[in-house]
Design a protein around this motif. Structure first.
Motif, PDB file in Angstrom:
ATOM      1  N   VAL A 186      -8.879   2.616  -7.169  1.00 52.60           N
ATOM      2  CA  VAL A 186      -8.305   3.895  -6.765  1.00 52.60           C
ATOM      3  C   VAL A 186      -9.283   5.013  -7.082  1.00 52.60           C
ATOM      4  O   VAL A 186      -9.971   4.961  -8.102  1.00 52.60           O
ATOM      5  CB  VAL A 186      -6.973   4.130  -7.528  1.00 52.60           C
ATOM      6  N   SER A 225      -7.156   8.366  -3.199  1.00 52.96           N
ATOM      7  CA  SER A 225      -7.104   7.270  -2.229  1.00 52.96           C
ATOM      8  C   SER A 225      -7.062   5.908  -2.921  1.00 52.96           C
ATOM      9  O   SER A 225      -7.493   5.765  -4.058  1.00 52.96           O
ATOM     10  CB  SER A 225      -8.322   7.310  -1.302  1.00 52.96           C
ATOM     11  N   ILE A 226      -6.553   4.943  -2.183  1.00 50.70           N
ATOM     12  CA  ILE A 226      -6.652   3.540  -2.574  1.00 50.70           C
ATOM     13  C   ILE A 226      -7.830   2.988  -1.790  1.00 50.70           C
ATOM     14  O   ILE A 226      -7.848   3.034  -0.557  1.00 50.70           O
ATOM     15  CB  ILE A 226      -5.363   2.772  -2.241  1.00 50.70           C
ATOM     16  N   ASP A 227      -8.818   2.468  -2.493  1.00 44.48           N
ATOM     17  CA  ASP A 227     -10.063   2.050  -1.858  1.00 44.48           C
ATOM     18  C   ASP A 227     -10.150   0.542  -1.639  1.00 44.48           C
ATOM     19  O   ASP A 227     -10.923   0.091  -0.790  1.00 44.48           O
ATOM     20  CB  ASP A 227     -11.249   2.512  -2.705  1.00 44.48           C
ATOM     21  N   VAL A 255      -6.456  -3.466  -7.644  1.00 43.24           N
ATOM     22  CA  VAL A 255      -6.597  -2.223  -6.887  1.00 43.24           C
ATOM     23  C   VAL A 255      -7.713  -1.359  -7.462  1.00 43.24           C
ATOM     24  O   VAL A 255      -7.830  -1.223  -8.681  1.00 43.24           O
ATOM     25  CB  VAL A 255      -5.271  -1.411  -6.940  1.00 43.24           C
ATOM     26  N   SER A 298     -13.743   6.561  -9.431  1.00 42.70           N
ATOM     27  CA  SER A 298     -12.896   5.404  -9.140  1.00 42.70           C
ATOM     28  C   SER A 298     -12.474   4.729 -10.430  1.00 42.70           C
ATOM     29  O   SER A 298     -13.210   4.745 -11.415  1.00 42.70           O
ATOM     30  CB  SER A 298     -13.650   4.403  -8.266  1.00 42.70           C
ATOM     31  N   PHE A 352       0.801   5.762  -7.465  1.00 40.19           N
ATOM     32  CA  PHE A 352      -0.328   6.528  -7.992  1.00 40.19           C
ATOM     33  C   PHE A 352      -0.132   8.032  -7.838  1.00 40.19           C
ATOM     34  O   PHE A 352      -0.627   8.814  -8.648  1.00 40.19           O
ATOM     35  CB  PHE A 352      -1.643   6.055  -7.374  1.00 40.19           C
ATOM     36  N   ASP A 360       0.826  -1.216   0.000  1.00 38.59           N
ATOM     37  CA  ASP A 360       0.000   0.000   0.000  1.00 38.59           C
ATOM     38  C   ASP A 360       0.855   1.258   0.000  1.00 38.59           C
ATOM     39  O   ASP A 360       0.527   2.245  -0.654  1.00 38.59           O
ATOM     40  CB  ASP A 360      -0.974   0.007   1.174  1.00 38.59           C
ATOM     41  N   LEU A 368       2.103   1.529  -3.533  1.00 39.70           N
ATOM     42  CA  LEU A 368       1.030   1.939  -4.440  1.00 39.70           C
ATOM     43  C   LEU A 368       0.676   3.410  -4.265  1.00 39.70           C
ATOM     44  O   LEU A 368       0.354   4.097  -5.240  1.00 39.70           O
ATOM     45  CB  LEU A 368      -0.203   1.060  -4.242  1.00 39.70           C
ATOM     46  N   THR A 369       0.747   3.919  -3.047  1.00 42.17           N
ATOM     47  CA  THR A 369       0.512   5.348  -2.821  1.00 42.17           C
ATOM     48  C   THR A 369       1.564   6.181  -3.546  1.00 42.17           C
ATOM     49  O   THR A 369       1.243   7.158  -4.217  1.00 42.17           O
ATOM     50  CB  THR A 369       0.502   5.653  -1.306  1.00 42.17           C
ATOM     51  N   THR A 418      -7.636  -3.253  -2.152  1.00 42.58           N
ATOM     52  CA  THR A 418      -6.441  -3.953  -2.617  1.00 42.58           C
ATOM     53  C   THR A 418      -6.596  -5.444  -2.341  1.00 42.58           C
ATOM     54  O   THR A 418      -6.949  -5.835  -1.229  1.00 42.58           O
ATOM     55  CB  THR A 418      -5.172  -3.447  -1.893  1.00 42.58           C
TER      56      THR A 418
END
Length: 143
Positions: free
Chosen positions: A101, A82-84, A99, A111, A55, A48, A51-52, A86
């Protein structure tokens, strides 16, 4: 159109496409993002975090993105929010990250779904492949 290029000269609009709308479908044909994987919390935290970073760079900085992803281009005029969701799955030495997002474009958010193939590189991850979709049976597929 101006020469071989296009630009938006006004605001887009949306309309209902009733003639193309399915009236019914099987419940198993509907994508649901509720499955949980069996990987550890420490792996999830590390992925995570990556991935943050990914992105954030995906929406801001091509040079930084090139350091962590192969053949992925920055999306202009978009902000990562945001990552919603995973879901992670090991595939040999690779890790498949499914993922969802949220991005902001203008004053609205939306999204998007992604499937990323990650490899480990010097203690962090690298995006080898990126697909703009999540297969319906993402948790069952073998790559």
């Amino acid at each position: 159109q101006k020469g071989n290029s296009y630009y938006i000269s006004g605001l887009p609009w949306f309309t209902t496409l009733e003639s193309s709308q399915a009236e019914s479908f099987k419940e198993e044909d509907k994508l649901t993002l509720t499955t949980t994987d069996r990987l550890s919390d420490s792996v999830h935290k590390k992925v995570d975090k990556f991935l943050t970073v990914f992105f954030t760079n995906y929406t801001t900085n091509q040079d930084n993105l090139n350091l962590i992803a192969k053949d992925v281009s920055v999306v202009a005029n978009t902000t990562f929010k945001s990552i919603d969701y995973t879901y992670l799955k090991e595939d040999g030495e690779k890790l498949i990250a499914t993922v969802q997002v949220t991005f902001e474009v203008g004053a609205s958010t939306h999204s998007e779904n992604f499937t990323l193939t990650l490899t480990q590189n010097n203690g962090t991850y690298f995006v080898d492949e990126l697909a703009h979709t999540i297969p319906i049976n993402y948790a069952k597929q073998e790559k």
